[in-house]
Design a protein around this motif. Structure first.
Motif, PDB file in Angstrom:
ATOM      1  N   GLY A 337       0.799  -1.221   0.000  1.00 52.30           N
ATOM      2  CA  GLY A 337       0.000   0.000   0.000  1.00 52.30           C
ATOM      3  C   GLY A 337       0.829   1.266   0.000  1.00 52.30           C
ATOM      4  O   GLY A 337       0.416   2.286  -0.572  1.00 52.30           O
ATOM      5  N   GLY A 338       1.984   1.237   0.642  1.00 53.24           N
ATOM      6  CA  GLY A 338       2.832   2.416   0.676  1.00 53.24           C
ATOM      7  C   GLY A 338       2.166   3.587   1.379  1.00 53.24           C
ATOM      8  O   GLY A 338       1.367   3.428   2.287  1.00 53.24           O
ATOM      9  N   THR A 339       2.494   4.789   0.923  1.00 51.85           N
ATOM     10  CA  THR A 339       1.984   5.996   1.563  1.00 51.85           C
ATOM     11  C   THR A 339       0.569   6.331   1.127  1.00 51.85           C
ATOM     12  O   THR A 339      -0.280   6.687   1.952  1.00 51.85           O
ATOM     13  N   GLY A 341      -1.457   4.269  -1.052  1.00 49.46           N
ATOM     14  CA  GLY A 341      -2.296   3.121  -1.329  1.00 49.46           C
ATOM     15  C   GLY A 341      -2.539   2.908  -2.809  1.00 49.46           C
ATOM     16  O   GLY A 341      -2.301   3.796  -3.640  1.00 49.46           O
ATOM     17  N   GLY A 369      -3.501   3.167   1.922  1.00 46.24           N
ATOM     18  CA  GLY A 369      -2.135   3.542   2.257  1.00 46.24           C
ATOM     19  C   GLY A 369      -1.975   4.053   3.682  1.00 46.24           C
ATOM     20  O   GLY A 369      -2.880   3.991   4.516  1.00 46.24           O
TER      21      GLY A 369
END
Length: 460
Positions: A337-339, A341, A369
């Protein structure tokens, strides 16, 4: 002339009009505007938060439908329309009932519950829970209306300071909690690692508020006893300590026999918090945490089920294709997802086992995210802080303990779920309030929210 000098030269005939005016009439103009302001101002915060929840749900529905159109998938327009209609209907009904009943409690707390409820409906709709055939005739589809009825029922029954008169219910609630656990032991059947009654009903959810009510009653009468210390260490009289231990051992033992480690940990954390509130001795907190850690270690040795959970928590790669698979898939989804998403509807949450219940936070992290997760956690923190303030302002000893216990129960449940998914703690099987699938859990959480909203009512 003397009289004229005292009055600054004004005619003395005018003085009786001021002095003859009854004293009690002076505060009357102040009271009437204040009450009119409350009546006219009621509902702005509550209605604003309800509207924010509706906007969140509608925006999420449109986003998901757009993804379905782009990918050529089957459109679930009817499902999303039904969800929006159910939420809007419940919000309007709740606003009207609270307005007419004269409730003047914490609108931020009540409104925050609606935003979290909308978030849960959005996530569950995205995961396809409400798209299943016949779901609207089951507890899953009726969870929000039933929960809203429970919320309003708790507010109307217990508002205006009535909770202070309900302490006598403590032992009745204790008996009901023990009966529910006993029914689970006798009639319960295993399903996906959990134990349920026929129809996949889990009455252990009711145990949480029942034991909180009992603990509030028990500790209200023994606050001074549990405040006693020796050399700075809490040391209540043996009779009170043994009585609490004996009464607590019965439900705790049955929860252990049900292999519900999460509920066992939650109940004990809530008890420790309530001991701190009742006695004012903060050392109950570190002592309780240390004792809980020791109990978990012992349970890991004597219980195969608990030992497996602990092993997976320490090293999920040791059995990555079996017992560690679920934890690893959840961590992978959150990492992907990271920062920002992948976007609502763009992820692959179905790759995570039981993503609708225990691991629903992993789906949120993948599609929304870090920012989406931060928003959700911020909503929870806002709700719990308001709940803790409600408990502190309750005034009556029983009400203060009850409010603290209810808030601690909801906050601990949230913490255990988030910590389990992120691997900060072993996975406990505790659901995420409002977000995880589970109508019994949703109804109980909303009833607990209604009790706290009733405590916040300033009309004593």
């Amino acid at each position: 002339m003397a009289e004229r000098k005292k009055t600054g030269g004004r005619a003395t005939a005018k003085r009786p009009k001021a002095t003859e005016e009854p004293v009690e009439k002076k505060p009357a103009p102040e009271k009437r505007p204040r009450q009119a302001t409350q009546a006219g101002g009621f509902g702005w915060v509550l209605g604003g938060l309800m509207l924010a929840g509706l906007v969140l749900l509608v925006a999420g529905a449109l986003r998901t439908l757009g993804v379905e159109v782009r990918n050529g998938e089957v459109l679930h327009t009817g499902m999303w329309s039904a969800l929006v209609g159910v939420y809007a209907g419940c919000a309007v009904a709740a606003w009207g009932v609270l307005r007419v009943s004269g409730w003047r409690g914490d609108e931020g707390f009540a409104g925050g519950m609606f935003v979290l409820c909308a978030m849960g409906m959005l996530v569950q709709g995205r995961l396809g829970v409400y798209a299943e055939d016949g779901v609207w005739r089951t507890m899953t589809g009726l969870g929000v209306p039933l929960g809203m009825a429970g919320f309003l029922g708790a507010v109307l029954l217990l508002k205006a300071g009535r909770l202070k008169d309900w302490g006598w219910l403590g032992y009745v609630c204790y008996a009901l909690a023990v009966a529910a656990l006993l029914a689970m032991l006798v009639f319960g059947r295993k399903y996906r690692g959990g134990i349920y009654l026929p129809g996949r009903i889990n009455p252990t959810e009711v145990v949480k508020p029942l034991l909180v009510i009992f603990s509030a009653m028990f500790l209200q009468r023994r606050g001074k006893a549990f405040a006693q210390t020796q050399m700075g260490v809490p040391m209540p009289p043996g009779r009170d300590l043994l009585l609490l231990g004996a009464l607590w051992l019965a439900p705790a033992g049955m929860v252990f026999m049900l292999h519900d480690l999460g509920l066992l940990m939650l109940l004990n954390v809530v008890l420790v918090v309530m001991l701190y509130v009742a006695s004012g001795r903060f050392r109950y907190i570190p002592l309780g945490l240390a004792a809980g850690a020791m109990v978990c270690v012992v349970l890991g040795w004597v219980s195969k089920h608990v030992g497996e959970r602990m092993a997976v928590w320490r090293d999920p790669f040791s059995d990555s294709m079996n017992k560690g698979w679920q934890a690893l898939q959840g961590l992978t989804a959150m990492f992907a997802g990271g920062t920002f998403g992948a976007g609502l509807g763009e992820g692959m949450p179905e790759a995570v086992s039981i993503v609708r219940s225990d691991f629903v936070y992993a789906a949120i992290a993948e599609e929304l995210g870090l920012l989406g997760c931060a928003l959700l956690i911020g909503l929870y923190l806002f709700w719990f802080v308001r709940g803790w303030r409600i408990a502190g302002a309750a005034g009556n000893g029983f009400a203060v303990l009850l409010g603290a216990g209810l808030t601690a129960s909801l906050a601990t449940q949230t913490l255990f779920n988030l910590a389990g998914v992120t691997k900060a703690l072993p996975m406990t099987g505790i659901t995420l309030p409002f977000i995880s699938q589970g109508s019994s859990s949703l109804v109980v959480v909303m009833v607990m929210g209604g009790m706290l909203a009733a405590l916040s009512d300033t009309k004593r």
